[in-house]
Write a protein that holds these residues in place. Structure first.
Motif, PDB file in Angstrom:
ATOM      1  N   TRP A  85      47.614   9.753  62.771  1.00 43.22           N
ATOM      2  CA  TRP A  85      47.718   8.720  63.813  1.00 43.22           C
ATOM      3  C   TRP A  85      46.363   8.219  64.297  1.00 43.22           C
ATOM      4  O   TRP A  85      46.282   7.161  64.913  1.00 43.22           O
ATOM      5  CB  TRP A  85      48.573   9.203  64.984  1.00 43.22           C
ATOM      6  CG  TRP A  85      47.980  10.351  65.751  1.00 43.22           C
ATOM      7  CD1 TRP A  85      48.118  11.678  65.467  1.00 43.22           C
ATOM      8  CD2 TRP A  85      47.159  10.255  66.914  1.00 43.22           C
ATOM      9  NE1 TRP A  85      47.409  12.420  66.374  1.00 43.22           N
ATOM     10  CE2 TRP A  85      46.818  11.581  67.277  1.00 43.22           C
ATOM     11  CE3 TRP A  85      46.680   9.197  67.678  1.00 43.22           C
ATOM     12  CZ2 TRP A  85      46.008  11.859  68.389  1.00 43.22           C
ATOM     13  CZ3 TRP A  85      45.872   9.469  68.773  1.00 43.22           C
ATOM     14  CH2 TRP A  85      45.545  10.801  69.112  1.00 43.22           C
ATOM     15  N   ASP A 100      58.664  10.270  64.622  1.00 44.99           N
ATOM     16  CA  ASP A 100      58.885   9.879  66.017  1.00 44.99           C
ATOM     17  C   ASP A 100      59.503  11.000  66.856  1.00 44.99           C
ATOM     18  O   ASP A 100      60.194  10.745  67.852  1.00 44.99           O
ATOM     19  CB  ASP A 100      59.752   8.604  66.106  1.00 44.99           C
ATOM     20  CG  ASP A 100      59.157   7.469  65.302  1.00 44.99           C
ATOM     21  OD1 ASP A 100      57.920   7.381  65.250  1.00 44.99           O
ATOM     22  OD2 ASP A 100      59.924   6.676  64.720  1.00 44.99           O
ATOM     23  N   ILE A 450      45.730   3.264  66.953  1.00 43.69           N
ATOM     24  CA  ILE A 450      46.766   4.293  66.870  1.00 43.69           C
ATOM     25  C   ILE A 450      47.646   3.912  65.694  1.00 43.69           C
ATOM     26  O   ILE A 450      48.423   2.960  65.755  1.00 43.69           O
ATOM     27  CB  ILE A 450      47.546   4.383  68.197  1.00 43.69           C
ATOM     28  CG1 ILE A 450      46.556   4.842  69.265  1.00 43.69           C
ATOM     29  CG2 ILE A 450      48.743   5.314  68.066  1.00 43.69           C
ATOM     30  CD1 ILE A 450      47.124   5.378  70.520  1.00 43.69           C
ATOM     31  N   THR A 452      50.054   5.310  64.043  1.00 48.35           N
ATOM     32  CA  THR A 452      51.491   5.529  64.098  1.00 48.35           C
ATOM     33  C   THR A 452      51.777   6.041  65.499  1.00 48.35           C
ATOM     34  O   THR A 452      50.991   6.782  66.060  1.00 48.35           O
ATOM     35  CB  THR A 452      51.934   6.491  62.973  1.00 48.35           C
ATOM     36  OG1 THR A 452      53.336   6.594  62.972  1.00 48.35           O
ATOM     37  CG2 THR A 452      51.329   7.851  63.141  1.00 48.35           C
ATOM     38  N   PRO A 453      52.884   5.592  66.124  1.00 47.39           N
ATOM     39  CA  PRO A 453      53.064   5.907  67.542  1.00 47.39           C
ATOM     40  C   PRO A 453      53.182   7.400  67.812  1.00 47.39           C
ATOM     41  O   PRO A 453      53.611   8.167  66.945  1.00 47.39           O
ATOM     42  CB  PRO A 453      54.350   5.182  67.925  1.00 47.39           C
ATOM     43  CG  PRO A 453      54.877   4.537  66.721  1.00 47.39           C
ATOM     44  CD  PRO A 453      53.948   4.725  65.587  1.00 47.39           C
ATOM     45  N   ILE A 454      52.790   7.752  68.997  1.00 43.95           N
ATOM     46  CA  ILE A 454      52.744   9.170  69.361  1.00 43.95           C
ATOM     47  C   ILE A 454      53.220   9.275  70.806  1.00 43.95           C
ATOM     48  O   ILE A 454      52.941   8.395  71.620  1.00 43.95           O
ATOM     49  CB  ILE A 454      51.295   9.695  69.170  1.00 43.95           C
ATOM     50  CG1 ILE A 454      51.126  11.118  69.675  1.00 43.95           C
ATOM     51  CG2 ILE A 454      50.252   8.797  69.794  1.00 43.95           C
ATOM     52  CD1 ILE A 454      49.792  11.732  69.281  1.00 43.95           C
ATOM     53  N   ARG A 455      53.975  10.324  71.116  1.00 47.68           N
ATOM     54  CA  ARG A 455      54.482  10.452  72.491  1.00 47.68           C
ATOM     55  C   ARG A 455      53.335  10.880  73.410  1.00 47.68           C
ATOM     56  O   ARG A 455      52.444  11.634  73.009  1.00 47.68           O
ATOM     57  CB  ARG A 455      55.615  11.466  72.559  1.00 47.68           C
ATOM     58  CG  ARG A 455      56.751  11.054  71.657  1.00 47.68           C
ATOM     59  CD  ARG A 455      58.123  11.242  72.228  1.00 47.68           C
ATOM     60  NE  ARG A 455      59.071  10.811  71.225  1.00 47.68           N
ATOM     61  CZ  ARG A 455      59.832   9.710  71.314  1.00 47.68           C
ATOM     62  NH1 ARG A 455      59.798   8.971  72.400  1.00 47.68           N
ATOM     63  NH2 ARG A 455      60.640   9.376  70.336  1.00 47.68           N
ATOM     64  N   LEU A 456      53.419  10.431  74.647  1.00 50.34           N
ATOM     65  CA  LEU A 456      52.314  10.689  75.576  1.00 50.34           C
ATOM     66  C   LEU A 456      52.044  12.185  75.720  1.00 50.34           C
ATOM     67  O   LEU A 456      50.893  12.619  75.770  1.00 50.34           O
ATOM     68  CB  LEU A 456      52.619  10.058  76.939  1.00 50.34           C
ATOM     69  CG  LEU A 456      51.406   9.862  77.842  1.00 50.34           C
ATOM     70  CD1 LEU A 456      50.458   8.819  77.273  1.00 50.34           C
ATOM     71  CD2 LEU A 456      51.827   9.456  79.247  1.00 50.34           C
ATOM     72  N   LEU A 459      50.182  13.502  72.838  1.00 46.57           N
ATOM     73  CA  LEU A 459      48.785  13.094  72.947  1.00 46.57           C
ATOM     74  C   LEU A 459      48.068  13.973  73.968  1.00 46.57           C
ATOM     75  O   LEU A 459      46.995  14.510  73.706  1.00 46.57           O
ATOM     76  CB  LEU A 459      48.740  11.615  73.359  1.00 46.57           C
ATOM     77  CG  LEU A 459      47.379  10.967  73.567  1.00 46.57           C
ATOM     78  CD1 LEU A 459      46.489  11.181  72.358  1.00 46.57           C
ATOM     79  CD2 LEU A 459      47.552   9.482  73.828  1.00 46.57           C
TER      80      LEU A 459
END
Ligand SMILES: Cc1cc2nc3c(=O)[nH]c(=O)nc-3n(C[C@H](O)[C@H](O)[C@H](O)COP(=O)(O)OP(=O)(O)OC[C@H]3O[C@@H](n4cnc5c(N)ncnc54)[C@H](O)[C@@H]3O)c2cc1C
Ligand SMILES: Cc1cc2nc3c(=O)[nH]c(=O)nc-3n(C[C@H](O)[C@H](O)[C@H](O)COP(=O)(O)OP(=O)(O)OC[C@H]3O[C@@H](n4cnc5c(N)ncnc54)[C@H](O)[C@@H]3O)c2cc1C
Ligand code: FES
Lengths: 469, 110, 365
Positions: A85, A100, A450, A452-456, A459
């Motif tokens: 990511w 995800d 970023i 590929t999306p990442i959950r807060l 992170l």
């Protein structure tokens, strides 16, 4: 310490990993998919065994040989479901786990050399109605056929440009769909000019020709209509695809008045070429070339030391070119020399295939007047539902020639896909509407720090279990 | 049927018997096969749309099939923003559809 | 006045498109900057209406939202400091309402119940900063301003006596009686090209953007460290939470402050710190999906106050810069002050604290 880190396990990444292992280097091979193989060798998961899966693939034995050798090799670590990511200061940040998901395992790799082999995805040009359910990218239909055994429709129209439309149609037929037709936007005369310009170059690439011949035979056998100089210019339906308009287009892809027919279909597959997945190389500081692929030299080196690139992110040329580039990149990343015997074959093939690829690209280049089939209401940015009219109106009212400002004004490219689908089309439409007919900032839609999306929470608390062996 | 799973008997690859699983999709029980993605499960049942867009309330489903278009997002076991074409279906998964339309505006501002 | 705007890039392509558009009084203690902010927020309120009337509905919405801000303290001692700060602000006319935890949660239900107390600032607002910049520019253009984009300042045009009479650019020279440098964090470089000395540096800030969600962040929400950071001199990394939802349903989560020159790479450690702070303040965000990180360089001056007015030594050279993390909020008041100074008219509020010749700047130069 990992010696060679390979990102992407398609043909290029697999070949790179094998070449680096052949020189004795420790290799880590990362891929976001649950299985290795990339787009070309996308296959069913082990939970769904079949007796003859090879019939869906070309070069399946080559794939099995490479992937099994790497799997058995204790000095090659293959990490699938590994979502890279971010890259900062040479460190590669990965979330390992479900796509995800939440609470995945965070890892950070630092390697002596990195090979980017992240491939490409289909470009689909906006068309009125392309946001209806039942419209897929050509590669998407292919991936669903190979990786899921799903036929996306019963009566399917395949349209766009390039030889890749042929295997897609073949896969659909193998999945039991009726292919209403394959509509190639380029004109036969144009294709012929490009293909026969230097016929001897084709002799250097027999495998490619054989593969094309195979698809052609599938087409003949199944009587799939193949038409050139035709494009899908509108897709109709209420809640899903019901029919499509196919138009005769001129050499610039402008629809020719009076040349429309409407055919019934329940699915449409669109492929107007490919867009490379360049966000990681960009984050690492690698330069792109004029065509916006990752710039590499003869050694497959990018502009940043210790970073190499291979496969479709350096140019679209098909599986054999990806394999050759992968071999060279892996070998060089492992400290080999360009003149080594081990590279002799790969280099010869790469050079021949590149010129083949350039001819393909010239032959199937997007015609500049494709935008003539758009109407003001046509959605361009699918995520934020931004229409052509909206794009033109923000350009007109603000008279801005800045992509970043125009994106922020219209919201085009700011949604979940981060401009992957619409970015280049948005740029084209905005540039045409901007004062002077072009945009002047250096910003592009390719930059996605970023990747590929990442959950807060991932992170925040991804306590960086650094993997350095 | 339009989108569907290739019929095993006609499939040239000769598939062996799969393991059936059941999940809940939009409140209904749906049968799938172990190893499918959520998009695979839904398309096999000819469900081609499973999201409505946030501004125009239009139906959407899978588009790119390889995780780059983010059109196929679903809510899985309470987690939003999961790409259905990338997530493998697990037995018992509860899949809901994103329906954010109309985007609610903040009320009750003092 | 006959005005020409010159930008080396497109308009709204610098810092103004790389930050947030908070229009705040909450983060400023009593003093000159707070007075400027109060005045500027009043101007913004009437400005957005007149811009909309003037530009019409085809123009992208400026997304002005006077939603108010909630500052939450996480410990009893922070709460005490916050209440003192708010008390002082009330003393100079800021509407700052102290809230109990229950009141704060009623106002902003997703706030962590672990907070110690909060203060509500009804006058805090926000705009979409890039669109707001474009709207101002469009209005200026309609009033006859010439706009030259893609044109970089390369040097000074001088008369035989050495007086500044314009600029040279990559597209030829432009003569002018007065030249105003408003080049954000690059203002020091442009001033130097024109013979001035101006100390404005870049202070990097990063932000996270989530995917769209139903609105659950109703006001602007910050923690108390924001208050400290704005006025801080430390060059080490600082992060403090600023959380806001946008009209499109995404949530912006900021932000960091770092003095690293113009290094625009994204630093994962900084993103982690921003994320952790935000979850402490609004725990539901733990599951939010982050799809982007972006950032820019706040133009900061040594005493952290804007620099508005004439250069001490170079006649005809003027500044409007150094607003650090408040340049959007302070823009309309800055423009008014500068215009009055250029015309030699009285200013609506005191300008001494912002003049380039002030002691806090000159003393250290
Ligand atoms: C959907 C699709 C289907 C295709 N099908 C065919 C076909 O049937 N026949 C044909 O001739 N050509 C096909 N192509 C063209 C094909 O891309 C190339 O011929 C070949 O696969 C290129 O090889 P590659 O190694 O460069 O990239 P790919 O095969 O695309 O491999 C790239 C790999 O990188 C991984 N990756 C990307 N980003 C990340 C990240 N951030 N973190 C971790 N991993 C990442 C991906 O998961 C992928 O496995 C297809 C293309 C697409 C997009
Ligand atoms: C992360 C972050 C968050 C922020 N949040 C807020 C907030 O919530 N509220 C708020 O009020 N402020 C905020 N700010 C601060 C605000 O964005 C800035 O103060 C403001 O944008 C500065 O505007 P400007 O016009 O002075 O500079 P800029 O917008 O940077 O414009 C300067 C222009 O000068 C041009 N230029 C430079 N050199 C030359 C040359 N040689 N020739 C010609 N042109 C040149 C550039 O191209 C640029 O367009 C934030 C900033 C950051 C980085
Ligand atoms: S279909 Fe495109 S991301 Fe799933």
């Amino acid at each position: 310490m990992t010696e060679v880190l390979v990102i992407g396990s398609g043909p290029a990444g697999l070949a790179a990993a094998c070449a680096a292992r052949a020189l004795g280097r420790r290799v880590v091979l990362l891929d976001a998919s649950d299985y290795v193989g990339g787009q070309y060798w996308r296959h069913l998961p082990p939970e769904r065994p079949a007796r003859r899966e090879a019939v869906l693939h070309h070069g399946w034995s080559r794939f099995q040989a490479m992937s099994q050798a790497l799997e058995r090799d204790p000095l090659c670590e293959i990490v699938t479901s590994a979502h890279v990511w971010a890259i900062d200061a040479g460190r590669v940040h990965v979330m390992v786990g479900e796509a995800d998901g939440a609470g995945r395992e965070a890892r950070t790799y630092a390697a002596a050399a990195v090979v980017f082999a992240t491939g490409a995805f289909d470009r689909a040009l906006p068309i009125p109605g392309w946001d209806l359910p039942g419209v897929f990218t050509a590669g998407g239909a292919q991936a669903l056929a190979k990786g899921e055994r799903v036929a996306v429709g019963q009566r399917v129209v395949v349209a766009g440009s390039g030889p890749f439309l042929l295997p897609v149609a073949s896969s659909l037929v193998q999945a039991g769909s009726t292919v209403v037709g394959v509509y190639e936007a380029s004109h036969l005369a144009h294709l012929a000019r490009q293909w026969t310009a230097r016929p001897w170059q084709l002799l250097a690439t027999p495998a490619k020709l054989l593969e094309l011949a195979h698809y052609a035979s599938v087409h003949v056998k199944n009587r799939i209509p193949y038409a050139t100089g035709r494009a899908v210019t509108a897709i109709h339906g209420g809640q899903r695809v019901e029919s499509v308009t196919i138009s005769a287009i001129d050499e610039t892809w402008r629809p020719i008045p009076g040349g429309d027919v409407v055919v019934a279909a329940d699915a449409v597959c669109l492929g107007h070429g490919f867009t490379p997945r360049v966000e990681l190389p960009i984050a690492a500081g690698c330069r792109l070339d004029a065509r916006r692929f990752v710039q590499v030299d003869e050694h497959q080196r990018t502009s940043v030391a210790a970073f190499y690139a291979a496969g479709e992110i350096t140019g679209i040329g098909g599986v054999d070119l990806s394999l050759s580039e992968g071999t060279i990149a892996g070998h060089m990343a492992a400290g080999g020399h360009l003149e080594d015997r081990a590279l002799r074959d790969a280099r010869a093939r790469r050079d021949a295939l590149r010129s083949f690829a350039e001819r393909l690209e010239r032959a199937h280049r997007i015609g500049e007047n494709w935008t003539d089939w758009l109407s003001d209401e046509t959605i361009v940015c699918r995520c934020e539902e931004v229409s052509v009219g909206r794009l033109r109106s923000v350009a007109e009212t603000s008279r801005s020639s800045g992509l970043r400002s125009l994106k922020l004004q219209s919201r085009a490219g700011l949604g979940a896909c981060q401009g992957r689908m619409c970015g280049r089309s948005v740029e084209t439409i905005l540039a045409a509407a901007a004062p002077g007919g072009h945009l002047i900032d250096e910003s592009t839609t390719d930059r996605r720090p970023i990747a590929t999306p990442i959950r807060l929470a991932e992170l925040a608390f991804g306590n960086d279990k650094s993997v350095e062996k | 049927m339009m989108a569907r799973l290739v019929r095993a008997a006609q499939d040239p690859i000769g598939p062996l018997a799969p393991t059936r699983i059941t999940l809940t999709v939009d409140g209904e029980p749906v049968e799938g096969v172990l190893g499918q993605t959520l998009a695979g499960v839904m398309l096999s049942a000819d469900t081609v749309a499973w999201r409505s867009t946030s501004f125009r309330d239009k139906p959407r489903g899978a588009f790119c099939g390889i995780g780059v278009c983010f059109d196929c997002l679903v809510v899985v076991n309470g987690q939003r923003d999961v790409r259905a074409c990338q997530r493998r279906a697990a037995p018992g998964d509860v899949v809901e559809f994103h329906r954010d339309m109309p985007l609610s505006t903040p009320e009750e501002r003092p | 006045m006959d005005v020409t705007i010159v930008d080396r890039g497109p308009a709204a392509g610098g810092t103004s498109a790389a930050g947030e558009g908070n229009l705040l009084v909450s983060d400023k203690g009593p003093g000159a900057e707070l007075e400027l902010a109060k005045y500027s927020l009043d101007l913004w309120r009437s400005l957005v209406g007149s811009l909309e009337d003037e530009l019409g509905s085809a123009f992208a919405p400026v997304e002005y939202d006077p939603k108010g801000g909630v500052v939450a303290a996480s410990s009893a001692s922070d709460a005490e400091a916050l209440f003192r700060f708010a008390e002082a602000q009330r003393g100079v006319g800021v509407d700052a309402r102290t809230l109990s935890v229950a009141e704060a949660l009623a106002l902003e239900p997703e706030l962590s119940p672990a907070i110690a107390a909060a203060v509500f600032y009804p006058h805090d607002a926000q705009v979409q900063p890039a669109v707001a910049s474009e709207a101002l520019l469009a209005s200026a253009r309609a009033a006859g301003t010439r706009v030259l984009t893609g044109t970089a300042i390369t040097g000074a045009l001088r008369d035989s006596g050495g007086r500044l009479i314009g600029v040279t650019t990559t597209n030829g020279s432009i003569s002018a009686d007065d030249v105003v440098v408003a080049a954000g964090p690059w203002s020091g470089d442009v001033a130097r090209l024109l013979g001035g000395v101006l100390h404005v540096g870049p202070r990097k800030g990063l932000l996270l953007v989530t995917t769209r969600m139903a609105h659950r962040v109703l006001h602007k929400v910050y923690d108390t460290s924001y208050v400290g950071a704005v006025q801080s001199d430390s060059s080490a990394l600082q992060t403090s939470s600023v959380i806001e939802s946008t009209a499109a349903g995404t949530v912006l989560i900021g932000s960091s402050r770092q003095d690293v020159g113009f290094d625009d790479r994204i630093d994962v450690a900084v993103l982690r710190a921003i994320a952790a702070n935000a979850i402490r303040l609004m725990p539901f965000l733990a599951d939010a999906m982050v799809m982007r990180a972006y950032g820019g360089f706040r133009p900061f001056s040594r005493d952290h106050l804007p620099i508005i007015g004439p250069d001490l030594d170079v006649p005809g050279l003027w500044y409007a810069t150094g607003h650090e993390g408040a340049g959007i909020g302070l823009a309309p008041a800055t423009a008014e002050l500068l215009t009055a100074l250029l015309l030699g008219e009285p200013t609506s509020i005191a300008v001494e604290a912002f003049l380039p010749g002030r002691a806090s700047l000159v003393g250290t130069a």
